[in-house]
Each structure stands twice: as C-alpha cells, then as structure tokens.
Scaffold this active site. Structure first.
Site, PDB file in Angstrom:
ATOM      1  N   GLU A  34      53.528  38.440  46.998  1.00 19.87           N
ATOM      2  CA  GLU A  34      53.154  39.091  48.260  1.00 19.87           C
ATOM      3  C   GLU A  34      53.642  40.545  48.265  1.00 19.87           C
ATOM      4  O   GLU A  34      52.925  41.457  48.682  1.00 19.87           O
ATOM      5  CB  GLU A  34      53.779  38.347  49.457  1.00 19.87           C
ATOM      6  CG  GLU A  34      53.208  36.961  49.725  1.00 19.87           C
ATOM      7  CD  GLU A  34      53.822  35.891  48.825  1.00 19.87           C
ATOM      8  OE1 GLU A  34      54.711  36.218  48.003  1.00 19.87           O
ATOM      9  OE2 GLU A  34      53.393  34.729  48.920  1.00 19.87           O
ATOM     10  N   SER A  64      70.454  35.645  37.220  1.00 22.27           N
ATOM     11  CA  SER A  64      70.124  34.833  36.041  1.00 22.27           C
ATOM     12  C   SER A  64      71.161  35.035  34.937  1.00 22.27           C
ATOM     13  O   SER A  64      71.463  36.177  34.569  1.00 22.27           O
ATOM     14  CB  SER A  64      68.745  35.209  35.494  1.00 22.27           C
ATOM     15  OG  SER A  64      67.759  35.001  36.455  1.00 22.27           O
ATOM     16  N   GLU A 124      61.047  45.703  34.580  1.00 18.80           N
ATOM     17  CA  GLU A 124      61.191  44.246  34.713  1.00 18.80           C
ATOM     18  C   GLU A 124      59.812  43.622  34.967  1.00 18.80           C
ATOM     19  O   GLU A 124      59.452  42.607  34.363  1.00 18.80           O
ATOM     20  CB  GLU A 124      62.137  43.900  35.874  1.00 18.80           C
ATOM     21  CG  GLU A 124      62.291  42.396  36.045  1.00 18.80           C
ATOM     22  CD  GLU A 124      63.265  41.995  37.154  1.00 18.80           C
ATOM     23  OE1 GLU A 124      63.675  42.862  37.949  1.00 18.80           O
ATOM     24  OE2 GLU A 124      63.590  40.798  37.215  1.00 18.80           O
ATOM     25  N   TYR A 148      71.109  42.414  41.527  1.00 23.22           N
ATOM     26  CA  TYR A 148      70.306  43.047  42.581  1.00 23.22           C
ATOM     27  C   TYR A 148      70.338  42.201  43.868  1.00 23.22           C
ATOM     28  O   TYR A 148      70.856  42.616  44.883  1.00 23.22           O
ATOM     29  CB  TYR A 148      68.844  43.186  42.111  1.00 23.22           C
ATOM     30  CG  TYR A 148      68.506  44.451  41.343  1.00 23.22           C
ATOM     31  CD1 TYR A 148      69.422  45.066  40.511  1.00 23.22           C
ATOM     32  CD2 TYR A 148      67.247  45.021  41.442  1.00 23.22           C
ATOM     33  CE1 TYR A 148      69.095  46.209  39.803  1.00 23.22           C
ATOM     34  CE2 TYR A 148      66.905  46.177  40.750  1.00 23.22           C
ATOM     35  CZ  TYR A 148      67.830  46.762  39.922  1.00 23.22           C
ATOM     36  OH  TYR A 148      67.491  47.901  39.232  1.00 23.22           O
ATOM     37  N   SER A 149      69.741  40.981  43.794  1.00 22.02           N
ATOM     38  CA  SER A 149      69.512  40.176  45.006  1.00 22.02           C
ATOM     39  C   SER A 149      70.814  39.740  45.664  1.00 22.02           C
ATOM     40  O   SER A 149      71.799  39.433  44.990  1.00 22.02           O
ATOM     41  CB  SER A 149      68.715  38.913  44.656  1.00 22.02           C
ATOM     42  OG  SER A 149      67.557  39.247  43.955  1.00 22.02           O
ATOM     43  N   GLN A 202      71.607  41.006  35.815  1.00 17.23           N
ATOM     44  CA  GLN A 202      71.095  41.920  36.840  1.00 17.23           C
ATOM     45  C   GLN A 202      71.644  41.558  38.217  1.00 17.23           C
ATOM     46  O   GLN A 202      71.294  40.504  38.757  1.00 17.23           O
ATOM     47  CB  GLN A 202      69.564  41.811  36.861  1.00 17.23           C
ATOM     48  CG  GLN A 202      68.880  42.653  37.912  1.00 17.23           C
ATOM     49  CD  GLN A 202      67.395  42.357  37.988  1.00 17.23           C
ATOM     50  OE1 GLN A 202      66.970  41.217  37.794  1.00 17.23           O
ATOM     51  NE2 GLN A 202      66.595  43.366  38.251  1.00 17.23           N
TER      52      GLN A 202
END
Ligand SMILES: Cc1cc2nc3c(=O)[nH]c(=O)nc-3n(C[C@H](O)[C@H](O)[C@H](O)COP(=O)(O)OP(=O)(O)OC[C@H]3O[C@@H](n4cnc5c(N)ncnc54)[C@H](O)[C@@H]3O)c2cc1C
Length: 394
Positions: free
Chosen positions: A378, A166, A249, A133-134, A131
C-alpha cells in the site's frame, strides 16, 4: 579479442578452477545462503571457502571500487561475470544487508574513514549487519521513530526499542535510525548511526513466526554508548540517508520476483501433472495461468535489467524502486501460490523427509512477508502515485 571477451575467458577459467562443485548446486533453502559474519552459519563448509575466494578478487561485490575491496568492474564486466556464474550454476558467494543496503548508503554518504573501516569487511563477509529502522509505533510511518540519542560530547547515549529487526541475534553491527532532536518536523532530527551489537546495553529477543523459523527480533537499547565517529552524514539529516538506503532495499527485495530456480514452473507442472500427446501440460486452465506468469516474469526481469543498468549510471532507481518492489513481490507471491498448486499434496507437508522439510510451504508463507518488509505494498502504491506519477493527495 575485445577486452570484454578477454575478461570472459579469464573469468570462466577462474570460476571453473575455483568454484567448488558443492557451490554449483541450486540454493534450496535459507540455510544455503551464506551471510558471513563473526560466527558464520553454514549448511556446507565450502560456503566460506567460496566466499573467501570470491572476496579476494572483490567479486562478492563486483562493482564496488577496488579501494574499498570491491572488484572495480564496470557494468558490462559485472554482467559477464553474472553470466559466467550462471553458466556453471554457481551460487552467489555472499548475500548480506551490508552488500545490498548499507554499502550503497556508505558509498554515497559515508566519509572516507567510514568507507575504509566498514566496506572491506562487508566485501569479505566478516561483519554481518542488521537494520534498525522499525519501531512498535513507527513502521510505515517510519519518521515517527522515537529511539533517542543523547549528545554526550564525543559520543551519544542511545535508548529505545526496535522491532522486526531481521537476524539481529546473528548480526555483528547495526545501522540504526535514532532521534537526536525533537524540536522540528518529524523528518528532521533523525540521525543515521552505526554500532556494534556487542556494545553493552544492546539486547535482542527473537520473535517466533508461524513458519516455524525466527528471523525477527525485538531489539532493546539501554544506555548504549555510540561514538560520534559512527554518525553517517550530518546529525539530524539521517532521513535522506534512510530513504536512499530504502530504495536499495526495495530493489533487492523486488529481485525475488525474477527468481527462478533450475526448473521453470512449467517444467515442474509437467513433471507432476503429466502432459498430453503434444507434450503440453494436461491441465488447460493451469497451463494458461502458468504461461501468463512466465511471460510476466520474463518481462519483469528484462525491464529490471534495463532500468537498473540505466539507473546505475546515474543516481540509482529513486522512487521508481517502489514500482519494482510492488510488482516483484506480487510476482513472487504468484510463483509460490502456483508452486503449491503444481506440487500437490506433498507441498503442504510441514516436516519430515517425504515433505522436503516443508520447503515449499515455508517459502509460500515467507513470500507473504515480501509485500510488507521494506515498506508495504500500500505504501509503495502511495509513493508511485505521488512521487513517480505526480498525482495530488486525495
Ligand atoms: C519479512 C520482514 C522482514 C523485516 N525486516 C526488518 C528489519 O530487518 N528491520 C526493520 O527495521 N524492519 C523490518 N521489517 C519491518 C517492516 O519494515 C515493517 O513491517 C513495515 O514497514 C510495515 O510497518 P508495520 O509492520 O508497522 O505496519 P503498519 O505501518 O502499522 O501498517 C499496517 C497496515 O496499514 C497499511 N498502511 C499504513 N499506512 C498506510 C498509508 N499511509 N496508506 C495506506 N495504507 C497504509 C499498511 O500498508 C499495512 O497494510 C520487516 C518486516 C518483514 C515482514
């Protein structure tokens, strides 16, 4: 005999005949989870045998349509299959980001050609996905992502960096968010693309963690060519797909909260700490803490089952997945804290036979990451406040 009973009888017979004995043993560590891929990693050769047999029936993804290699089961049949697998203690045959994340997104947003190209290899465990994304400056604020995809006619040229990817060093393909336009709001101009990790210009560098393992990578893209046929959905409209995939996810991560293992915490505590004359755990305070944990786990599992069954009939969980992600990951952390308490000194050991290879300590450390991956606690609470409860901004 009802159709469902017939299905149960057949599934039971098939599982008895086809699930290797070695795959009827609880998963002890990440190595026991089979992720497939071009170069599959195995702690036992039967992992692949078991996956291949299940995949042939589409039962690695029982509810996906048969047209894409899935089992074509309805939700009652899929539940029966899960029950029958649990009855003999069968491990899941395959676990992958393709199944839990990309597949649902492709089923909803992919075109027919993309579904036919990518879904069957996911079912068979042939291609392992990661993935993208980040980014270093786009985690919780994911829409700030800066990886660029420049339009070159029939393809894009991708440049940029991802982080915390990951298993990027083990994956065959990546589903990746890229920026195809910089002019509108930050949620516009994001596109969702797929590409092979073996494409020239892709580099991965593992990041070593305190737990000793290294699931994460930094991933770099230098002039990576990506054919436009690998754009999912419309160019610039990838944010909707990205969010939809995240709900899956989060649902997948929350399921760790309902995880158990063969023995309950109460049984493990009784074995390690002893019982009183009436067979109850001797340590009174711990007994009530464990009882509360077990009640919360049962309530969570029952709620998950009810809500996901309802959601599958509709459009998926949507923002409610944040409730489950938050609660499930908190439960998983509580479970791991309690495991450390009941297993005592031996649980703290790190390496060596007598410490079970640090299994408990490593799982405890890993559980901390649960409340960060897929969006932090959060951020889930913000989503619940705004999109589930409809509360105004502070
Ligand atoms: C085990 C694990 C696996 C992962 N795997 C992948 C992967 O495969 N692919 C991938 O792309 N990413 C992956 N990630 C990255 C993960 O998605 C990000 O770490 C996560 O989204 C948080 O982003 P960040 O680390 O940049 O933290 P930041 O966004 O910088 O957050 C730092 C802190 O600030 C808080 N915060 C930020 N914004 C707000 C706000 N608006 N309100 C309240 N608090 C706020 C956060 O909750 C957090 O506590 C993984 C992470 C972990 C831990």
């Amino acid at each position: 005999m009802s159709d469902l009973n017939t299905f149960r009888t057949e599934a039971r017979a098939w599982l008895e005949a086809n699930c290797p004995e070695s795959m009827r043993v609880p998963i002890r560590s990440f190595e026991d989870i089979y992720n497939g891929g071009r170069n599959p990693e195995m702690s036992h050769p039967d992992q692949k045998v078991w996956c291949d047999r299940m995949a042939e029936r589409g039962w690695t993804v029982p509810e996906w349509p048969k047209a894409y290699g899935g089992g074509g089961l309805n939700k009652e049949e899929a539940k029966v299959l899960r029950e029958e697998m649990a009855r003999i203690g069968a491990r899941p045959a395959l676990d992958s980001f393709g199944i839990s994340m990309l597949g649902p997104a492709l089923l909803k947003f992919g075109n027919e050609e993309q579904k036919l190209e990518h879904l069957p290899p996911i079912v068979r465990g042939e291609i392992r996905w990661c993935q993208g994304y980040s980014e270093p400056n786009a985690g919780s604020d994911l829409a700030s992502l800066a990886t660029r995809a420049e339009d070159k006619g029939d393809h894009y040229i991708v440049n940029g960096q991802k982080i915390w990817t990951s298993y990027a060093n083990k994956a065959d393909w990546i589903f990746c968010l890229v920026r195809t336009d910089n002019t509108g709001s930050k949620h516009e101009g994001i596109s969702f693309v797929l590409f092979d990790m073996a494409t020239p210009g892709v580099t991965t560098r593992p990041i070593k963690l305190i737990s000793g393992s290294s699931p994460f990578c930094e991933t770099f893209f230098d002039d990576v060519p990506v054919l436009k046929k690998n754009l999912v959905g419309e160019e610039g409209k990838g944010w909707t797909i990205a969010k939809y995939l995240l709900t899956h996810e989060r649902e997948m991560i929350s399921s760790f909260g309902a995880a158990g293992g063969k023995k309950t915490l109460g049984q493990r505590a009784a074995e390690n700490m002893g019982t009183d004359a009436s067979g109850r755990l001797r340590a009174g305070t711990l007994r009530s803490v464990i009882a509360q944990y077990q009640l919360d786990t049962l309530a969570f599992a029952a709620t998950m089952e009810k809500v996901t069954a309802e959601a599958k009939a509709g459009q998926g969980l949507g923002p409610a997945s944040s409730i489950f992600k938050y609660y499930g990951t908190e439960l998983n952390k509580r479970r791991n804290e309690l495991l450390l308490s009941v297993e005592g000194e031996s649980a703290l050991g790190w390496s060596g036979e007598e410490y079970n290879e640090g299994e408990i300590a490593r799982a405890w450390l890993r559980s901390k990451g649960n409340s960060i991956e897929g969006g932090t606690s959060e951020v889930q609470l913000n989503i619940v406040a705004k999109r589930v409860l409809g509360l105004p901004d502070a």
